[in-house]
Design a protein around this motif. Structure first.
Motif, mmCIF file in Angstrom:
data_model
loop_
_atom_site.group_PDB
_atom_site.id
_atom_site.type_symbol
_atom_site.label_atom_id
_atom_site.label_comp_id
_atom_site.label_asym_id
_atom_site.label_seq_id
_atom_site.Cartn_x
_atom_site.Cartn_y
_atom_site.Cartn_z
ATOM 1 N N GLY A 327 -4.594 -8.432 -9.399
ATOM 2 C CA GLY A 327 -3.963 -8.264 -8.222
ATOM 3 C C GLY A 327 -2.573 -7.584 -8.146
ATOM 4 O O GLY A 327 -2.283 -6.783 -7.279
ATOM 5 N N ALA A 328 -1.972 -7.409 -9.330
ATOM 6 C CA ALA A 328 -0.818 -6.518 -9.547
ATOM 7 C C ALA A 328 -1.225 -4.942 -9.428
ATOM 8 O O ALA A 328 -0.621 -3.951 -8.874
ATOM 9 C CB ALA A 328 0.073 -6.712 -10.932
ATOM 10 N N ALA A 329 -2.578 -4.741 -9.922
ATOM 11 C CA ALA A 329 -3.031 -3.353 -9.998
ATOM 12 C C ALA A 329 -3.262 -3.135 -8.398
ATOM 13 O O ALA A 329 -3.063 -1.828 -8.052
ATOM 14 C CB ALA A 329 -4.292 -3.263 -10.675
ATOM 15 N N LEU A 330 -4.019 -4.014 -7.688
ATOM 16 C CA LEU A 330 -4.207 -3.710 -6.274
ATOM 17 C C LEU A 330 -3.104 -3.278 -5.392
ATOM 18 O O LEU A 330 -2.925 -2.303 -4.528
ATOM 19 C CB LEU A 330 -4.863 -5.034 -5.682
ATOM 20 N N MET A 331 -1.908 -4.160 -5.589
ATOM 21 C CA MET A 331 -0.651 -3.868 -5.073
ATOM 22 C C MET A 331 -0.042 -2.508 -5.316
ATOM 23 O O MET A 331 0.411 -1.667 -4.543
ATOM 24 C CB MET A 331 0.241 -4.929 -5.312
ATOM 25 N N ARG A 332 -0.262 -2.038 -6.401
ATOM 26 C CA ARG A 332 0.266 -0.791 -6.990
ATOM 27 C C ARG A 332 -0.422 0.257 -6.132
ATOM 28 O O ARG A 332 -0.097 1.335 -5.913
ATOM 29 C CB ARG A 332 0.080 -0.574 -8.470
ATOM 30 N N ILE A 333 -2.043 0.150 -6.294
ATOM 31 C CA ILE A 333 -2.652 1.105 -5.567
ATOM 32 C C ILE A 333 -2.429 1.172 -4.051
ATOM 33 O O ILE A 333 -2.384 2.236 -3.189
ATOM 34 C CB ILE A 333 -3.927 0.630 -5.839
ATOM 35 N N VAL A 334 -2.176 0.009 -3.580
ATOM 36 C CA VAL A 334 -2.109 -0.140 -2.025
ATOM 37 C C VAL A 334 -0.618 0.680 -1.726
ATOM 38 O O VAL A 334 -0.617 1.702 -0.699
ATOM 39 C CB VAL A 334 -1.815 -1.483 -1.612
ATOM 40 N N GLU A 335 0.316 0.576 -2.433
ATOM 41 C CA GLU A 335 1.680 1.418 -2.434
ATOM 42 C C GLU A 335 1.364 2.780 -2.666
ATOM 43 O O GLU A 335 1.907 3.799 -1.892
ATOM 44 C CB GLU A 335 2.924 0.681 -3.072
ATOM 45 N N ARG A 336 0.804 3.080 -3.793
ATOM 46 C CA ARG A 336 0.758 4.588 -4.141
ATOM 47 C C ARG A 336 -0.242 5.502 -3.332
ATOM 48 O O ARG A 336 0.167 6.611 -2.823
ATOM 49 C CB ARG A 336 0.127 4.552 -5.519
ATOM 50 N N ASP A 337 -1.319 4.778 -2.988
ATOM 51 C CA ASP A 337 -2.161 5.450 -1.925
ATOM 52 C C ASP A 337 -2.175 5.477 -0.493
ATOM 53 O O ASP A 337 -2.940 5.864 0.232
ATOM 54 C CB ASP A 337 -3.648 5.357 -2.171
ATOM 55 N N ASP A 338 -0.900 4.651 -0.106
ATOM 56 C CA ASP A 338 -0.746 4.525 1.155
ATOM 57 C C ASP A 338 -1.934 3.892 1.755
ATOM 58 O O ASP A 338 -2.277 4.512 3.046
ATOM 59 C CB ASP A 338 -0.097 5.738 2.119
ATOM 60 N N VAL A 339 -2.675 2.876 1.278
ATOM 61 C CA VAL A 339 -3.628 2.205 1.816
ATOM 62 C C VAL A 339 -3.721 1.686 3.271
ATOM 63 O O VAL A 339 -4.675 1.678 3.980
ATOM 64 C CB VAL A 339 -4.366 1.211 0.892
ATOM 65 N N LEU A 340 -2.479 1.176 3.499
ATOM 66 C CA LEU A 340 -2.195 0.393 4.893
ATOM 67 C C LEU A 340 -2.241 1.452 5.735
ATOM 68 O O LEU A 340 -2.897 1.132 7.170
ATOM 69 C CB LEU A 340 -0.788 -0.203 4.918
ATOM 70 N N ALA A 341 -1.902 2.708 5.739
ATOM 71 C CA ALA A 341 -2.000 3.761 6.524
ATOM 72 C C ALA A 341 -3.533 4.233 6.946
ATOM 73 O O ALA A 341 -4.154 4.440 8.127
ATOM 74 C CB ALA A 341 -0.922 5.053 6.406
ATOM 75 N N HIS A 342 -4.105 3.912 5.689
ATOM 76 C CA HIS A 342 -5.649 4.409 5.722
ATOM 77 C C HIS A 342 -6.329 3.334 6.540
ATOM 78 O O HIS A 342 -7.056 3.694 7.456
ATOM 79 C CB HIS A 342 -6.144 4.818 4.345
ATOM 80 N N VAL A 343 -6.020 2.066 6.429
ATOM 81 C CA VAL A 343 -6.716 0.860 7.060
ATOM 82 C C VAL A 343 -6.210 1.176 8.605
ATOM 83 O O VAL A 343 -7.137 1.219 9.477
ATOM 84 C CB VAL A 343 -6.003 -0.272 6.559
ATOM 85 N N ARG A 344 -5.095 1.577 8.969
ATOM 86 C CA ARG A 344 -4.943 1.691 10.449
ATOM 87 C C ARG A 344 -5.608 3.047 10.959
ATOM 88 O O ARG A 344 -6.151 2.783 12.064
ATOM 89 C CB ARG A 344 -3.361 2.014 10.666
ATOM 90 N N GLU A 345 -5.771 3.870 10.299
ATOM 91 C CA GLU A 345 -6.280 5.167 10.716
ATOM 92 C C GLU A 345 -7.863 4.917 10.730
ATOM 93 O O GLU A 345 -8.600 5.249 11.721
ATOM 94 C CB GLU A 345 -6.351 6.212 9.883
#
Length: 468
Positions: A327-345
């Protein structure tokens, strides 16, 4: 990589395992009844069955697999933790400390310093149960307000606050004291009003009843809400509904519990869906994707509610170290790769494609509404020809599966096609899904209106709904 279905469904190897499952397992099993495959494994956005068929996975383990199948960084984090510790009850560990710090850091900044975490048993239902106990303890009250269409779990207590009636009619003696109110399901308004002029009467009704000394509803210990109803049919709450509900609960000192079990961890384009509504809840319930593919469940709550005695809510598997590491790795990836912006796009891209299908003159009549947020999307289907909306949805699901797209149904009578793809879904994979859906919609529309059997990948004329 792309979807590829090379056998009829189920294939021979899948059929053997499905028949064994029918002999050995409980009749409560669900997914294989309508998606007749036996899974061999998965990679990224695809899973493959034991017959060599490959499916684009828009189910993602009911939203658990935030980064798809076999993400190498999440696997590496869990494997490294295996060499250290796996199960530590609620003792502090380095893995748990990093997980907690990162999780609180994912909250809106104004909330971070006053929120506390309680680690629950590994299911979202246990998190909901913990939230109810917390709020009852803090307020000294007994009752709970929930909403039509809400789904909060399958245990005795969570079924009591779940709208789905069929799952609980035969159980009796569920948790008492739940009152259900209308949810802002504007496509099929429970009050038969026009959303352009109704002044959000569904929440006004709740406010009036709480204010009425003869209304019959006691001040509750909690109000429990999904920001986007999942099992209820991918129904986003209307913005005015949420802001008014927060005002009403705050004025009356009623804790507002947001169930982010499915909407959380980036699914809707923000880490938690409530962020898009500009509110601050009192309690957040989080699970599913939280553990990076491993079981984890927490409640995050305002410290003013923290009146629990030691041992007030426990669970043997609340110290799942693999989930903390992944779970900590998931949160690191979400922040590092800007996953939230990708989800919106990619969510906007998929939404636009689904809207385009609704405008197609041959397909459009079967699509009632396209809705959702981020990569939590749904298509509510209409009756067509002599088929009910539920029959249309079931046939669309099977027609898509034969072409290599896997998804589940939700909503009243299972008439909503629900899409929960991985959060790192590529644009090419999104387009592949749209192409498959367009062909599946066209096939079902032609069959419903003209009796023709068109374009089936396996060349068969089987009826939808293989049950083994």
């Amino acid at each position: 990589m792309s979807a590829s279905v090379v056998t009829s469904l189920p294939g021979p190897a899948s059929r053997r395992l499905l028949e064994q499952q029918e002999r050995d397992e409980s009749s409560a099993r669900t997914y294989p009844r309508h998606t007749p495959i036996a899974v061999a494994g998965g990679q990224g956005s695809y899973l493959h069955d034991v017959d060599g068929n490959r499916f684009l996975d828009f189910l993602s383990g009911a939203g658990v697999l935030a980064l798809g199948h076999g993400n190498p960084e999440l696997i590496a984090a869990a494997q490294a933790q295996l060499n250290v510790a796996t199960h530590m009850l609620d003792f502090p560990t380095e893995a748990k400390s990093e997980f907690s710090t990162r999780l609180l850091g994912m909250l809106p900044e104004a909330m971070r310093d006053r929120m506390k975490i309680h680690f629950c048993g590994p299911t979202g239902a246990d998190g909901i149960d913990a939230a109810l106990k917390l709020c009852k303890t803090a307020t000294g009250r007994a009752d709970v307000i929930s909403f039509h269409g809400g789904f909060h779990g399958s245990t005795q207590s969570t079924l009591a606050i779940t709208g789905l009636r069929g799952s609980k009619e035969h159980l009796h003696n569920l948790l008492p004291g739940t009152t259900f109110f209308p949810y802002s399901y504007c496509f099929k308004c429970p009050l038969a009003l026009n959303p352009d002029s109704c002044q959000v009467n569904c929440v006004r009704y709740l406010e009036n009843l709480l204010a009425d000394p003869n209304g019959g509803v006691r001040l509750p210990a909690a109000v429990v809400l999904e920001m986007v109803q999942g099992e209820g049919g991918v129904v986003p709450a209307r913005a005015e509904f949420v802001t008014e509900l927060r005002r009403i609960t705050r004025e009356r000192n009623i804790p507002l519990v947001v169930d982010e079990v499915q909407t959380g961890c980036g699914r809707t384009g923000t880490w938690y869906a409530f962020e898009q509504y500009g509110i601050e809840p009192d309690v957040i319930v989080s699970s599913k994707a939280l553990g990076g593919g491993h079981p984890a469940s927490v409640i995050i709550y305002d410290e003013r509610l923290d009146g629990w005695a030691p041992g007030a809510h426990t669970g043997t598997f609340r110290g799942n170290q693999l989930a903390f590491a992944a779970g900590a790795a998931l949160m690191r990836i979400v922040e590092r790769d800007d996953v939230l912006a990708h989800v919106r796009e990619i969510g906007e891209f998929l939404r636009a494609g689904l809207d385009a299908l609704q405008l197609n003159h041959a397909i459009g009549p079967m699509i009632g509404e396209v809705r959702g947020r981020g990569l939590m999307l749904g298509v509510e289907l209409n009756p067509l020809g002599s088929w009910t909306a539920s029959e249309v949805a079931g046939r669309v699901r099977m027609a898509a599966l034969r072409r290599g797209l896997l998804f589940e149904l939700a909503g009243r009578d299972d008439c909503v096609a629900r899409f929960l793809p991985p959060l790192n879904l590529s644009r090419g994979e999104a387009q592949e899904a749209l192409d498959i859906l367009g062909a599946a919609f066209a096939e079902v529309s032609a069959e419903a209106l003209g009796g023709a059997h068109v374009g089936r990948q396996d060349g068969s004329h089987e009826k939808e709904g293989i049950h083994v």
